[in-house]
Design a protein around this motif. Structure first.
Motif, PDB file in Angstrom:
ATOM      1  N   ARG A 131      -2.013   8.353   3.172  1.00  0.00           N
ATOM      2  CA  ARG A 131      -1.258   9.609   3.023  1.00  0.00           C
ATOM      3  C   ARG A 131      -1.326  10.442   4.294  1.00  0.00           C
ATOM      4  O   ARG A 131      -0.321  10.963   4.779  1.00  0.00           O
ATOM      5  CB  ARG A 131      -1.871  10.468   1.913  1.00  0.00           C
TER       6      ARG A 131
ATOM      7  N   VAL B  49      -6.161   5.182   0.140  1.00  0.00           N
ATOM      8  CA  VAL B  49      -4.856   5.787  -0.131  1.00  0.00           C
ATOM      9  C   VAL B  49      -4.760   7.174   0.516  1.00  0.00           C
ATOM     10  O   VAL B  49      -3.728   7.524   1.091  1.00  0.00           O
ATOM     11  CB  VAL B  49      -4.576   5.866  -1.656  1.00  0.00           C
TER      12      VAL B  49
ATOM     13  N   SER C 285       8.970  15.887  -7.778  1.00  0.00           N
ATOM     14  CA  SER C 285       7.805  15.634  -6.909  1.00  0.00           C
ATOM     15  C   SER C 285       8.197  14.852  -5.663  1.00  0.00           C
ATOM     16  O   SER C 285       7.714  15.134  -4.561  1.00  0.00           O
ATOM     17  CB  SER C 285       6.725  14.879  -7.691  1.00  0.00           C
TER      18      SER C 285
ATOM     19  N   LEU D 224      -7.567  -0.718  -2.677  1.00  0.00           N
ATOM     20  CA  LEU D 224      -6.780   0.491  -2.950  1.00  0.00           C
ATOM     21  C   LEU D 224      -7.397   1.334  -4.052  1.00  0.00           C
ATOM     22  O   LEU D 224      -7.406   2.560  -3.980  1.00  0.00           O
ATOM     23  CB  LEU D 224      -5.360   0.115  -3.377  1.00  0.00           C
TER      24      LEU D 224
ATOM     25  N   VAL E  74       0.842  -1.202   0.000  1.00  0.00           N
ATOM     26  CA  VAL E  74       0.000   0.000   0.000  1.00  0.00           C
ATOM     27  C   VAL E  74       0.877   1.252   0.000  1.00  0.00           C
ATOM     28  O   VAL E  74       0.651   2.187  -0.781  1.00  0.00           O
ATOM     29  CB  VAL E  74      -0.938   0.011   1.236  1.00  0.00           C
ATOM     30  N   LEU E  75       1.901   1.260   0.839  1.00  0.00           N
ATOM     31  CA  LEU E  75       2.794   2.425   0.897  1.00  0.00           C
ATOM     32  C   LEU E  75       3.452   2.658  -0.464  1.00  0.00           C
ATOM     33  O   LEU E  75       3.608   3.796  -0.898  1.00  0.00           O
ATOM     34  CB  LEU E  75       3.861   2.217   1.981  1.00  0.00           C
ATOM     35  N   GLY E  76       3.789   1.569  -1.143  1.00  0.00           N
ATOM     36  CA  GLY E  76       4.436   1.688  -2.449  1.00  0.00           C
ATOM     37  C   GLY E  76       3.521   2.273  -3.512  1.00  0.00           C
ATOM     38  O   GLY E  76       3.984   2.718  -4.561  1.00  0.00           O
ATOM     39  N   SER E  77       2.219   2.266  -3.248  1.00  0.00           N
ATOM     40  CA  SER E  77       1.273   2.792  -4.234  1.00  0.00           C
ATOM     41  C   SER E  77       0.991   4.282  -4.020  1.00  0.00           C
ATOM     42  O   SER E  77       0.256   4.884  -4.791  1.00  0.00           O
ATOM     43  CB  SER E  77      -0.041   2.014  -4.170  1.00  0.00           C
ATOM     44  N   VAL E  78       1.555   4.858  -2.969  1.00  0.00           N
ATOM     45  CA  VAL E  78       1.317   6.280  -2.686  1.00  0.00           C
ATOM     46  C   VAL E  78       2.252   7.125  -3.556  1.00  0.00           C
ATOM     47  O   VAL E  78       3.464   7.122  -3.363  1.00  0.00           O
ATOM     48  CB  VAL E  78       1.544   6.601  -1.191  1.00  0.00           C
ATOM     49  N   GLN E  79       1.670   7.793  -4.520  1.00  0.00           N
ATOM     50  CA  GLN E  79       2.458   8.590  -5.461  1.00  0.00           C
ATOM     51  C   GLN E  79       2.632  10.014  -4.950  1.00  0.00           C
ATOM     52  O   GLN E  79       1.742  10.532  -4.267  1.00  0.00           O
ATOM     53  CB  GLN E  79       1.745   8.643  -6.819  1.00  0.00           C
ATOM     54  N   PRO E  80       3.748  10.659  -5.303  1.00  0.00           N
ATOM     55  CA  PRO E  80       3.854  12.092  -4.988  1.00  0.00           C
ATOM     56  C   PRO E  80       2.895  12.880  -5.873  1.00  0.00           C
ATOM     57  O   PRO E  80       2.398  12.357  -6.873  1.00  0.00           O
ATOM     58  CB  PRO E  80       5.307  12.425  -5.324  1.00  0.00           C
ATOM     59  N   ASP E  81       2.627  14.114  -5.478  1.00  0.00           N
ATOM     60  CA  ASP E  81       1.764  14.964  -6.305  1.00  0.00           C
ATOM     61  C   ASP E  81       2.376  15.127  -7.693  1.00  0.00           C
ATOM     62  O   ASP E  81       3.593  15.109  -7.849  1.00  0.00           O
ATOM     63  CB  ASP E  81       1.622  16.349  -5.652  1.00  0.00           C
ATOM     64  N   ASP E  82       1.505  15.301  -8.681  1.00  0.00           N
ATOM     65  CA  ASP E  82       2.013  15.544 -10.035  1.00  0.00           C
ATOM     66  C   ASP E  82       2.797  16.848 -10.064  1.00  0.00           C
ATOM     67  O   ASP E  82       2.493  17.784  -9.324  1.00  0.00           O
ATOM     68  CB  ASP E  82       0.852  15.640 -11.024  1.00  0.00           C
ATOM     69  N   LEU E  83       3.778  16.880 -10.937  1.00  0.00           N
ATOM     70  CA  LEU E  83       4.561  18.101 -11.132  1.00  0.00           C
ATOM     71  C   LEU E  83       3.691  19.105 -11.889  1.00  0.00           C
ATOM     72  O   LEU E  83       3.257  18.837 -13.006  1.00  0.00           O
ATOM     73  CB  LEU E  83       5.823  17.750 -11.943  1.00  0.00           C
TER      74      LEU E  83
ATOM     75  N   ARG F 212       8.062  16.033  -1.655  1.00  0.00           N
ATOM     76  CA  ARG F 212       7.437  15.154  -0.659  1.00  0.00           C
ATOM     77  C   ARG F 212       8.385  14.882   0.508  1.00  0.00           C
ATOM     78  O   ARG F 212       7.988  14.933   1.669  1.00  0.00           O
ATOM     79  CB  ARG F 212       7.024  13.845  -1.329  1.00  0.00           C
TER      80      ARG F 212
ATOM     81  N   ASP G 255       9.770   3.041   1.484  1.00  0.00           N
ATOM     82  CA  ASP G 255       8.591   2.362   0.950  1.00  0.00           C
ATOM     83  C   ASP G 255       7.875   3.156  -0.132  1.00  0.00           C
ATOM     84  O   ASP G 255       7.220   2.567  -0.982  1.00  0.00           O
ATOM     85  CB  ASP G 255       7.616   2.035   2.088  1.00  0.00           C
ATOM     86  N   LEU G 256       7.961   4.479  -0.116  1.00  0.00           N
ATOM     87  CA  LEU G 256       7.292   5.268  -1.152  1.00  0.00           C
ATOM     88  C   LEU G 256       8.238   5.514  -2.331  1.00  0.00           C
ATOM     89  O   LEU G 256       7.841   5.392  -3.477  1.00  0.00           O
ATOM     90  CB  LEU G 256       6.795   6.607  -0.579  1.00  0.00           C
TER      91      LEU G 256
ATOM     92  N   THR H 253       5.347  24.895 -12.127  1.00  0.00           N
ATOM     93  CA  THR H 253       6.540  24.585 -11.337  1.00  0.00           C
ATOM     94  C   THR H 253       7.675  24.168 -12.264  1.00  0.00           C
ATOM     95  O   THR H 253       8.822  24.613 -12.129  1.00  0.00           O
ATOM     96  CB  THR H 253       6.245  23.438 -10.351  1.00  0.00           C
ATOM     97  N   ARG H 254       7.335  23.294 -13.213  1.00  0.00           N
ATOM     98  CA  ARG H 254       8.320  22.814 -14.170  1.00  0.00           C
ATOM     99  C   ARG H 254       8.896  23.995 -14.972  1.00  0.00           C
ATOM    100  O   ARG H 254      10.113  24.106 -15.145  1.00  0.00           O
ATOM    101  CB  ARG H 254       7.637  21.814 -15.109  1.00  0.00           C
TER     102      ARG H 254
END
Ligand SMILES: [Zn+2]
Lengths: 85, 236
Positions: free
Chosen positions: B176, B172, B67, B166, A58-67, B71, B194-195, A71-72
């Motif tokens: 978070r 999720v 990104s 999920l 589950v933790l591995g599925s937590v993505q950072p916010d999109d760029l 984080r 893990d992330l 910002t880019r």
């Protein structure tokens, strides 16, 4: 690092403390065997280990916010300033 | 007890945990390995192009890492805006320092280490107090065990379902939120390990902590998130 010495019959309360050391490969071969033997005999601890593995998934599925495009763009402008363009 | 404020101590150490162990063969192995990151970019190629002043290389690096950098920075500073500033400052430091990058760690680890050091010193500058784990923390509430330490309230079976759940529902988002509430050290280690998928060695390298402390923080952080999932999955 506190690494509890396993009694011959590892109890559940000890077993849950060892999960990360087990997954990280930090238990001695003997301790790892005892841990595994306990899990074979203990439904609760077997499920507990599965839950920790599921938690890692589950933790591995937590993505950072999109760029954000702005910002880019801002970073590219910073880059050009840095390069003196 | 281990883990007493070692993250903070680590901030003052310029060397890396395990630095002397980083032998030349290990570095060579890493380069030969050419482990591709998200965009399939090898470090060697990207570093060469960054050094040559290739803007598209910088854009690629930004796409791949920015990104995750923000984080990680949010672990140490109080706001998203400050985290973005720290990430931006880190990019400048990367551009200034890329000629001195020796390839002893991956580019990602090197960038993250610069970021973590900057984020931590910014956090200090903001006078933000750093929660430090001083107390022993039970992995599972002791009331769930009987007098000899066997389960009296064993875990319900939900490990098989959690991945299916999920895609639907707020799980999720709840995870978070749970991560953001972890104590700083646990949050940093869980995030990197893990992330972001760093190895334990790289996590120690980025945060300047020992392997033993890394494991304690990882264990506690994962245990808290497991407990959060248990609560959520029991709500059905
Ligand atoms: Zn058990």
């Amino acid at each position: 690092m506190r690494l509890p010495t396993l009694r011959r019959d590892v109890v559940c309360q000890q077993a849950v403390e060892l999960v990360t050391d087990y997954l990280e490969g930090r238990l001695s071969r003997r301790d790892a065997r005892q841990f595994e033997a306990h899990l074979r005999a203990c439904d609760g601890c077997e499920e507990y280990l599965r839950q920790v593995k599921a938690t890692i998934t589950v933790l591995g599925s937590v993505q950072p916010d999109d760029l954000a495009p702005e910002t880019r763009q801002g970073l590219l402008e910073l880059y050009r300033q840095f390069r003196g363009e | 007890m281990v883990g007493r404020g070692l993250l903070r101590h680590g901030a003052k150490v310029t060397g890396r945990a395990g630095g002397p162990n980083r032998t030349a063969p290990a570095a060579a192995k890493h380069r030969i390995g050419r482990a591709p990151y998200a965009a399939g970019v090898s470090d060697d190629d990207l570093v060469r192009r960054l050094r040559a002043g290739d803007e598209s290389a910088f854009a690629e690096a930004v796409n791949t890492y920015h990104s995750s950098m923000v984080r990680l920075a949010q672990t140490f500073v109080s706001s998203r805006a400050v985290a973005e500033e720290v990430a931006q400052d880190t990019w400048l430091a990367v551009l200034k320092g890329i000629d001195h990058f020796e390839g002893r760690s991956s580019l990602k680890t090197w960038i993250f280490r610069i970021l973590a050091n900057r984020a931590r010193s910014t956090g200090v500058h903001e006078q933000r107090t750093t929660p430090v784990d001083l107390t022993d923390e039970a992995t599972v509430d002791s009331r769930r065990f009987d007098a000899v330490g066997a389960w009296s309230d064993p875990p319900a079976h939900w490990s098989d379902e959690v991945v299916d759940r999920l895609s639907s529902g707020p799980l999720v988002a709840q995870v978070r939120a749970g991560i953001s509430e972890l104590p700083e050290g646990q949050r940093a280690v869980v995030t990197l390990r893990d992330l972001d998928g760093l190895s334990s060695k790289d996590v120690c390298d980025v945060l300047g902590i020992s392997q033993a402390n890394q494991r304690v923080l990882l264990h506690r952080g994962r245990s808290r998130i497991r407990a959060l999932l248990e609560l959520e999955l029991a709500k059905r």
